[in-house]
Structures are given as C-alpha cells and as structure tokens.
Design a protein around this motif. Structure first.
Motif, PDB file in Angstrom:
ATOM      1  N   UNK A   1       1.017  -1.017   0.159  1.00  0.00           N
ATOM      2  CA  UNK A   1       0.156  -0.064   0.131  1.00  0.00           C
ATOM      3  C   UNK A   1       0.786   1.268  -0.075  1.00  0.00           C
ATOM      4  N   UNK A   2       0.954   1.991  -1.092  1.00  0.00           N
ATOM      5  CA  UNK A   2       1.895   3.092  -1.163  1.00  0.00           C
ATOM      6  C   UNK A   2       1.895   4.106  -0.097  1.00  0.00           C
ATOM      7  N   UNK A   3       3.036   4.506   0.444  1.00  0.00           N
ATOM      8  CA  UNK A   3       3.042   5.496   1.474  1.00  0.00           C
ATOM      9  C   UNK A   3       2.506   4.869   2.863  1.00  0.00           C
ATOM     10  N   UNK A   4       2.433   3.418   2.998  1.00  0.00           N
ATOM     11  CA  UNK A   4       2.023   3.021   4.174  1.00  0.00           C
ATOM     12  C   UNK A   4       2.664   1.696   4.371  1.00  0.00           C
ATOM     13  N   UNK A   5       2.383   0.823   3.666  1.00  0.00           N
ATOM     14  CA  UNK A   5       2.971  -0.480   3.962  1.00  0.00           C
ATOM     15  C   UNK A   5       3.878  -1.087   2.734  1.00  0.00           C
ATOM     16  N   UNK A   6       5.429  -1.388   3.365  1.00  0.00           N
ATOM     17  CA  UNK A   6       6.275  -1.953   2.346  1.00  0.00           C
ATOM     18  C   UNK A   6       6.442  -3.539   2.721  1.00  0.00           C
ATOM     19  N   UNK A   7       6.533  -4.259   1.410  1.00  0.00           N
ATOM     20  CA  UNK A   7       6.622  -5.562   1.781  1.00  0.00           C
ATOM     21  C   UNK A   7       7.856  -6.076   2.554  1.00  0.00           C
ATOM     22  N   UNK A   8       7.802  -7.085   3.342  1.00  0.00           N
ATOM     23  CA  UNK A   8       8.689  -7.495   4.061  1.00  0.00           C
ATOM     24  C   UNK A   8       8.971  -6.795   5.314  1.00  0.00           C
ATOM     25  N   UNK A   9       8.279  -5.603   5.572  1.00  0.00           N
ATOM     26  CA  UNK A   9       8.546  -4.634   6.758  1.00  0.00           C
ATOM     27  C   UNK A   9       7.781  -5.077   8.070  1.00  0.00           C
TER      28      UNK A   9
ATOM     29  N   UNK B   1      -2.236   9.882   8.029  1.00  0.00           N
ATOM     30  CA  UNK B   1      -1.024   9.261   8.518  1.00  0.00           C
ATOM     31  C   UNK B   1      -0.017  10.335   8.741  1.00  0.00           C
ATOM     32  N   UNK B   2       0.494   9.948  10.010  1.00  0.00           N
ATOM     33  CA  UNK B   2       1.941  11.004  10.354  1.00  0.00           C
ATOM     34  C   UNK B   2       3.014   9.992  10.589  1.00  0.00           C
ATOM     35  N   UNK B   3       3.688   9.747   9.531  1.00  0.00           N
ATOM     36  CA  UNK B   3       5.051   8.859   9.676  1.00  0.00           C
ATOM     37  C   UNK B   3       5.987   9.713  10.860  1.00  0.00           C
TER      38      UNK B   3
ATOM     39  N   UNK C   1       8.232   8.298   2.664  1.00  0.00           N
ATOM     40  CA  UNK C   1       6.864   8.331   2.689  1.00  0.00           C
ATOM     41  C   UNK C   1       6.299   9.895   2.662  1.00  0.00           C
ATOM     42  N   UNK C   2       4.949   9.756   2.067  1.00  0.00           N
ATOM     43  CA  UNK C   2       4.218  11.139   2.173  1.00  0.00           C
ATOM     44  C   UNK C   2       2.927  10.719   2.856  1.00  0.00           C
ATOM     45  N   UNK C   3       2.352  11.801   3.605  1.00  0.00           N
ATOM     46  CA  UNK C   3       1.088  11.510   4.196  1.00  0.00           C
ATOM     47  C   UNK C   3      -0.208  11.249   2.977  1.00  0.00           C
ATOM     48  N   UNK C   4      -0.876  10.375   3.651  1.00  0.00           N
ATOM     49  CA  UNK C   4      -1.987   9.960   2.993  1.00  0.00           C
ATOM     50  C   UNK C   4      -3.177  10.002   3.761  1.00  0.00           C
ATOM     51  N   UNK C   5      -4.449  10.326   3.285  1.00  0.00           N
ATOM     52  CA  UNK C   5      -5.705  10.349   4.342  1.00  0.00           C
ATOM     53  C   UNK C   5      -6.880   9.660   3.439  1.00  0.00           C
ATOM     54  N   UNK C   6      -7.687   9.245   4.445  1.00  0.00           N
ATOM     55  CA  UNK C   6      -8.803   8.499   4.194  1.00  0.00           C
ATOM     56  C   UNK C   6     -10.103   8.980   4.825  1.00  0.00           C
ATOM     57  N   UNK C   7     -11.202   8.803   4.282  1.00  0.00           N
ATOM     58  CA  UNK C   7     -12.470   9.056   4.584  1.00  0.00           C
ATOM     59  C   UNK C   7     -13.153   7.967   5.064  1.00  0.00           C
TER      60      UNK C   7
END
Length: 357
Positions: free
Chosen positions: A61-69, A240-242, A249-255
């Motif tokens: 998931x871009x800017x949130x979840x990196x594979x293997x982390x 998100x607030x990394x 990473x950059x901030x992403x937002x959900x509604x």
C-alpha cells in the motif's frame, strides 16, 4: 588508563603490526595491505542491493505498507485504525497477497459483519478469543514454529489488532520475545502490521504519543500514526503521520463515512492542524455566539460589539482577540473565517457575518 586506551587505537594497532612484521620503512610510508583485524568492518557495510531497496521500496500500500517490513500503526481508541486496515486487507488480498487478520479487540456485535466482509474480500479473519481452546498465546506459538521453517513468506501479510492484546506493551521482556519472532519472519519476507493505541494526551505540538515503550519503537521498521478528525456530518477523516520510517513516505488520508465505508482521498489532509483548529473553535464558541448576537442586534462597530459582549460578561480583550482571529481579510483564506468588515464613518469599520444564520 590512558596507556591502555592508546594501545587499542587504530594507529597504535597499525604501528604494532608494522613493527611485528619487521617493516623498516619510514613511518607513514605505504607499507602494504591493512591487517585482517579490520575485516569485521565489512559486516556493517550496506550493499548496493540493500540501498536500492531503501530508496525504491516495494509498496503493498503506497506510503503506508512496504513488503517484508514490520509496521506499527498507533491511533487513539475509535480512531479508525480497524476500519481502515480491514478495508486495506481486502485491497491487499485483491493484489494477490495471503492476508491474515488476527483480531483480539472485537466485540461480539461487530464480529458477524466483519466475518462476512472478510469472506467477501478474500482474506482470513482469525478470532482467537472466540474459539474454544485457542488464544493469542497459541497464535504466537504457531508464529514461532513458522519462523523456524526453511521457507519464504513473501506473499504473506499478518495484521494484529491490537498489539496490546498480544503482549503487555509495558513488559519489555514479553515485547523482546515477540519481536524476535516477528523479525525472523520478516527476514523471510513476511509483512507484519501491528495496530496499537496512543496515550490519552498528545505532546506539546498536539502530536499523538505511542503508549508502548521506546524499545518497541526501535524494533519496527516503520511507526506511522493514524490521526483522526471527526466531522460534523458523522464522517471521519484519518491521515497518516509518519514518525519512524525506512523509505520515502508522504502523508495519505482516508475518509470513513457514517456507514463505515472507506475511501482514500486524492489530496491529503493535515488532521493534526484540523484538530487544533477544531479544538480552538470549541473553546471560542461562547464568544463567537456573543459577537454574532451583537451583530444581529445591529451592533456593527467594534466598540458597539465590545459593549454588547461586556453586558454578557465577556471581557474586551477576549472579544478583540476572537474577532480578529475569525475575521476574513485580503491576506487570509476563507477557511474557518466568520466575519467580514467594510469601512464605515470616521475611519471605523462595520462588521457583518459572512453567512448569517
């Protein structure tokens, strides 16, 4: 003491090595290759391949979840973390990942709908507390067994909701044991997402604070806060607030709407600032009401507004401050502005409500 320290310095070691090998050249002259004593330093050199992974992460998931982390996502209670992550679990499953959502922080009333959603979205919902003879302890035991297997888990994602239910987050011994297992699994390609809670109170900058120990922060690859802002229409904006990251990473937002449907916003929202503005507005609301009443009663000059508010027990200094804060000017954005003004008689101003009730 100083002589003992000196004999272990690199220069002293090199000098000793030169003399012991009977090099008779002047000191400082090129005397051959360095001793094997320093070969251990190569163990700390990051390869170009590893550097490329850092610079160009493999996003699930871009800017949130990196594979293997290992990703730690704290949020305040009822801050949208479960709703969003449940939504993302379905997206990851659609992208070909085997997703296992372990939920030990669910009420009986929510379980039925979540079971149906997990089935529709194609991921596995595990409810250890609702299965006879099963528990989070047995889940951790199974993970321990998996960590010893000689195989890769590159397509596997485990989500734990919440971390506090797995271990006592204040107990460093328990945390160390769990993270040693998770680190072995991530080394084999597994992606691990840990949902957690924040403290009741934020820091001096109104930023959330993770409720666990500082040691746990160092055990994860990323620590990314979910910061919610509740809206008047019953929806919630979560950004998100990394805080700790290993990647760009950059901030992403959900509604999250009133029916708990999740959509990702195209433009991120600074929910920390939005919450600060909302809290200030809540504190100012009694004075705002008093000023609005003054304007509706034809008290349009600042002097008249102050006199009206004074009769209601609001001091002059506070009225001026609030009036200025919510005044629309040529240099301000409309945003949360309430009043506008035009030039009146005798170099005074006349105030009015931008959108009268």
């Amino acid at each position: 003491m100083s002589s003992q320290i000196k004999q272990y310095t690199p220069v002293a070691i090199e000098k000793h090595w030169c003399i012991s090998n009977k090099h008779r050249s002047k000191w400082g002259q090129n005397i051959g290759s360095p001793p094997s004593l320093f070969n251990w330093a190569n163990d700390y050199v990051v390869s170009q391949e590893d550097a490329n992974k850092i610079a160009n992460p493999s996003w699930i998931i871009e800017n949130l979840i990196i594979q293997g982390h290992i990703i730690l996502i704290p949020a305040e209670p009822n801050g949208g973390k479960t709703t969003i992550m449940f939504h993302l679990a379905g997206i990851m499953a659609q992208r070909g990942y085997r997703v296992f959502y372990v939920n030990s922080d669910i009420s009986g009333g929510d379980a039925k709908d979540m079971i149906a959603q997990a089935k529709d979205d194609g991921f596995t919902l595990m409810l250890p507390d609702m299965k006879v003879g099963k528990s989070m302890e047995s889940v951790v035991q199974r993970l321990l067994e998996m960590s010893k297997e000689n195989q890769r888990f590159d397509d596997v994602v485990f989500i734990f909701d919440t971390l506090k239910k797995i271990i006592n987050v204040i107990n460093k011994k328990h945390a160390k044991l769990l993270f040693s297992i998770l680190r072995k699994l991530s080394a084999k390609g597994m992606t691990v997402i840990l949902l957690a809670h924040t403290n009741k109170y934020n820091d001096a900058d109104d930023k959330p604070i993770y409720e666990g120990t500082g040691d746990m922060r160092s055990d994860v690859d990323e620590l990314i806060y979910f910061v919610p802002q509740k809206n008047d229409d019953g929806s919630m904006t979560v950004s998100t607030d990394p805080d700790k990251i290993r990647g760009d990473f950059t901030t992403i937002s959900f509604n999250i709407d009133s029916q708990r449907n999740v959509t990702q916003l195209t433009v991120p929202v600074n929910t920390i600032e939005a919450k600060r503005v909302s809290e200030q507005r809540r504190k100012d609301e009694p004075i705002i009401t008093s000023i609005n009443n003054a304007l509706l009663n034809n008290s349009k000059s600042q002097k008249a507004i102050i006199e009206y508010c004074n009769d209601g027990g609001v001091g002059e200094r506070r009225v001026k401050s609030v009036l200025k804060h919510y005044l629309l000017t040529n240099n301000s954005e409309p945003g949360n502005k309430i009043w506008k003004r035009i030039s009146g008689d005798k170099n005074s101003y006349e105030y009015s409500i931008i959108d009268p009730p």
